[in-house]
Design an enzyme around this catalytic site. Structure first.
Site, mmCIF file in Angstrom:
data_model
loop_
_atom_site.group_PDB
_atom_site.id
_atom_site.type_symbol
_atom_site.label_atom_id
_atom_site.label_comp_id
_atom_site.label_asym_id
_atom_site.label_seq_id
_atom_site.Cartn_x
_atom_site.Cartn_y
_atom_site.Cartn_z
ATOM 1 N N LYS A 111 0.801 -1.188 0.000
ATOM 2 C CA LYS A 111 -0.053 0.008 0.018
ATOM 3 C C LYS A 111 0.750 1.557 0.111
ATOM 4 O O LYS A 111 0.466 2.394 -0.354
ATOM 5 C CB LYS A 111 -1.060 -0.040 1.260
ATOM 6 C CG LYS A 111 -2.422 -0.954 1.111
ATOM 7 C CD LYS A 111 -3.195 -0.580 1.942
ATOM 8 C CE LYS A 111 -4.529 -1.553 1.441
ATOM 9 N NZ LYS A 111 -5.609 -1.255 2.435
ATOM 10 N N LYS A 194 -5.471 -9.404 -6.626
ATOM 11 C CA LYS A 194 -6.945 -9.581 -6.271
ATOM 12 C C LYS A 194 -7.866 -8.483 -6.616
ATOM 13 O O LYS A 194 -7.378 -7.475 -6.870
ATOM 14 C CB LYS A 194 -7.010 -9.663 -4.530
ATOM 15 C CG LYS A 194 -6.522 -8.364 -3.808
ATOM 16 C CD LYS A 194 -7.026 -8.473 -2.388
ATOM 17 C CE LYS A 194 -7.120 -7.061 -1.666
ATOM 18 N NZ LYS A 194 -7.684 -7.143 -0.632
ATOM 19 N N LYS A 197 -11.080 -2.599 -4.338
ATOM 20 C CA LYS A 197 -11.535 -1.334 -4.238
ATOM 21 C C LYS A 197 -10.654 -0.274 -5.117
ATOM 22 O O LYS A 197 -11.025 0.721 -5.483
ATOM 23 C CB LYS A 197 -11.826 -0.627 -2.882
ATOM 24 C CG LYS A 197 -13.107 -1.432 -2.174
ATOM 25 C CD LYS A 197 -12.757 -0.842 -0.725
ATOM 26 C CE LYS A 197 -13.827 -1.584 0.084
ATOM 27 N NZ LYS A 197 -13.798 -1.282 1.455
HETATM 28 P P1 ADP Z 1 -10.263 -3.885 -0.212
HETATM 29 O O1 ADP Z 1 -9.151 -4.869 0.218
HETATM 30 O O2 ADP Z 1 -10.919 -3.890 -1.315
HETATM 31 O O3 ADP Z 1 -9.839 -2.506 0.000
HETATM 32 P P2 ADP Z 1 -11.236 -3.980 2.505
HETATM 33 O O4 ADP Z 1 -9.810 -3.837 2.975
HETATM 34 O O5 ADP Z 1 -12.121 -3.026 3.135
HETATM 35 O O6 ADP Z 1 -11.328 -3.941 0.979
HETATM 36 O O7 ADP Z 1 -11.689 -5.387 2.784
HETATM 37 C C1 ADP Z 1 -13.185 -5.744 3.566
HETATM 38 C C2 ADP Z 1 -13.035 -7.309 3.516
HETATM 39 O O8 ADP Z 1 -13.152 -7.719 2.458
HETATM 40 C C3 ADP Z 1 -11.951 -7.912 4.104
HETATM 41 O O9 ADP Z 1 -12.411 -8.953 5.001
HETATM 42 C C4 ADP Z 1 -11.201 -8.443 2.948
HETATM 43 O O10 ADP Z 1 -10.375 -9.704 3.638
HETATM 44 C C5 ADP Z 1 -12.333 -8.743 1.937
HETATM 45 N N1 ADP Z 1 -11.821 -8.859 0.782
HETATM 46 C C6 ADP Z 1 -11.273 -7.690 0.040
HETATM 47 N N2 ADP Z 1 -11.020 -7.819 -1.236
HETATM 48 C C7 ADP Z 1 -11.253 -9.364 -1.542
HETATM 49 C C8 ADP Z 1 -11.283 -10.191 -2.521
HETATM 50 N N3 ADP Z 1 -10.690 -9.926 -3.843
HETATM 51 N N4 ADP Z 1 -11.500 -11.315 -2.317
HETATM 52 C C9 ADP Z 1 -11.945 -11.638 -1.190
HETATM 53 N N5 ADP Z 1 -11.960 -11.150 -0.216
HETATM 54 C C10 ADP Z 1 -11.798 -9.635 -0.191
HETATM 55 NA NA NA Z 2 -8.182 -5.549 2.650
#
Ligand code: ADP
Ligand code: NA
Length: 327
Positions: A111, A194, A197
């Site tokens: 990040k 992965k 967002k």
């Molecule tokens: P991001 O990683 O997209 O910024 P967050 O950090 O807010 O989103 O993650 C929220 C939840 O969604 C966490 O439990 C994370 O493990 C899950 N998560 C985020 N991206 C993925 C993905 N591509 N596949 C499965 N789970 C995910």
């Molecule tokens: Na995350």
């Protein structure tokens, strides 16, 4: 009773990975665990957030939790900044976490990007705040995606260090809970990244609020390969495997069953049916989110009530930690 804590950041672009990897799995846990689901706004601000967007996205994520089936009566739903115990406990834990432990965190390296010196101190300390989130509730289990496993390991190390330093078992070590077949949903544009967002390409993800046309177009453009036949080979055909996993997760089937159905079909058939499935499963959630978002005051009321219940759990734990430390 066993207690779970989990959370997501109100950073917008809520996508299929968040749903299949996190939120959907929580729905099934609320009957068996005392469940605390947090909107982690203090984590979100470790990178720049526009204030107006942050407020809207906090409500939107709350709406998504509820629309996906999390019951605000049975579960505690609140935003992190409303409960000051998170920030305070994080500071106390900061003071006994060696920098060397944080230097090993791979997510910070990802990040922070190339110019690591410009990353915020908050982004660096993020894993300690996450430890505070979990430990403030003495959570016994934490549903996490693959991406958060290292942070949960650190949480356990911090709890253990606290207990050792003060010679008392104050903070229980939480267990990870890896759930669901689609634990890791990958980008539609690149099967090695992965779904996220923060990916600049909107075509990399299916957002929970996408309409049918958008979903259809994103899936049509989703990267596959030129090989004929539908096979599940995650190493060799990562993009195809990802779409098969998403299909299986949305349809409540195994990847084998999906492959068996489409073995000799062109992959466009899989994509067309996957579009129907995604619309069928996500459409009602998006619809309910829209209804909830039309009444922001009601969402704020739910969050305020959740914060009150969260404080009732977290504040006594914080008091115990402070007393143990002689504060
Ligand atoms: P991001 O990683 O997209 O910024 P967050 O950090 O807010 O989103 O993650 C929220 C939840 O969604 C966490 O439990 C994370 O493990 C899950 N998560 C985020 N991206 C993925 C993905 N591509 N596949 C499965 N789970 C995910
Ligand atoms: Na995350």
């Amino acid at each position: 009773m066993a207690r779970i804590f989990s959370g997501a950041q109100p950073t917008g672009n809520l996508h299929l990975g968040n749903y299949l990897g996190a939120i959907r799995n929580w729905v099934g846990l609320q009957d068996s665990y005392q469940s605390v689901f947090c909107i982690v706004d203090l984590h979100a601000i470790t990178v720049w957030q526009d204030p107006v967007a942050l407020t809207r996205q906090t409500r939107e994520l709350t709406a998504a939790y509820i629309a996906a089936g999390i019951d605000p009566e049975r579960c505690v739903i609140f935003n992190q900044s409303a409960v000051t115990a998170h920030a305070e406990l994080a500071w106390l834990l900061n003071c006994l976490t060696p920098i060397g432990w944080l230097n090993r965190m791979t997510q910070f390296k990802e990040k922070a990007g190339k110019d690591r010196e410009k990353a915020s101190l908050g982004l660096y300390a993020y894993p300690v705040l996450m430890a505070a989130d979990i430990l403030a509730y003495k959570a016994t289990h934490v549903p996490v995606g693959e991406d958060q496993k290292q942070h949960l390991e650190l949480t356990r190390d911090i709890a253990q260090r606290f207990n050792q330093l003060y010679g008392r078992d104050v903070l229980p070590l939480p267990e990870p809970m890896i759930l669901g077949a689609a634990t890791r949903v990958m980008s539609l544009r690149d099967g090695t990244k992965k779904m996220s967002k923060s990916d600049p390409s909107d075509y990399s993800r299916i957002n929970l609020t996408d309409d049918r046309d958008t979903i259809a177009q994103k899936l049509r453009k989703a990267r596959t390969d030129s090989e004929p036949g539908v096979t599940y080979e995650p190493e060799r055909r990562p993009e195809v495997a990802n779409l098969i996993r998403i299909y299986a997760a949305l349809d409540g089937r195994t990847t084998d069953a999906v492959v068996a159905e489409y073995a000799d079909a062109p992959f466009t058939d899989v994509k067309a049916k996957l579009t129907d499935l995604a619309v069928e499963k996500l459409g009602p959630i998006a619809e309910r989110m829209k209804q909830l978002m039309a009444e922001p005051a009601e969402i704020d009321r739910i969050l305020a009530r959740g914060a009150e219940r969260a404080r009732a759990i977290a504040e006594p734990v914080l008091d115990e930690v402070r007393q143990t430390m002689g504060l």
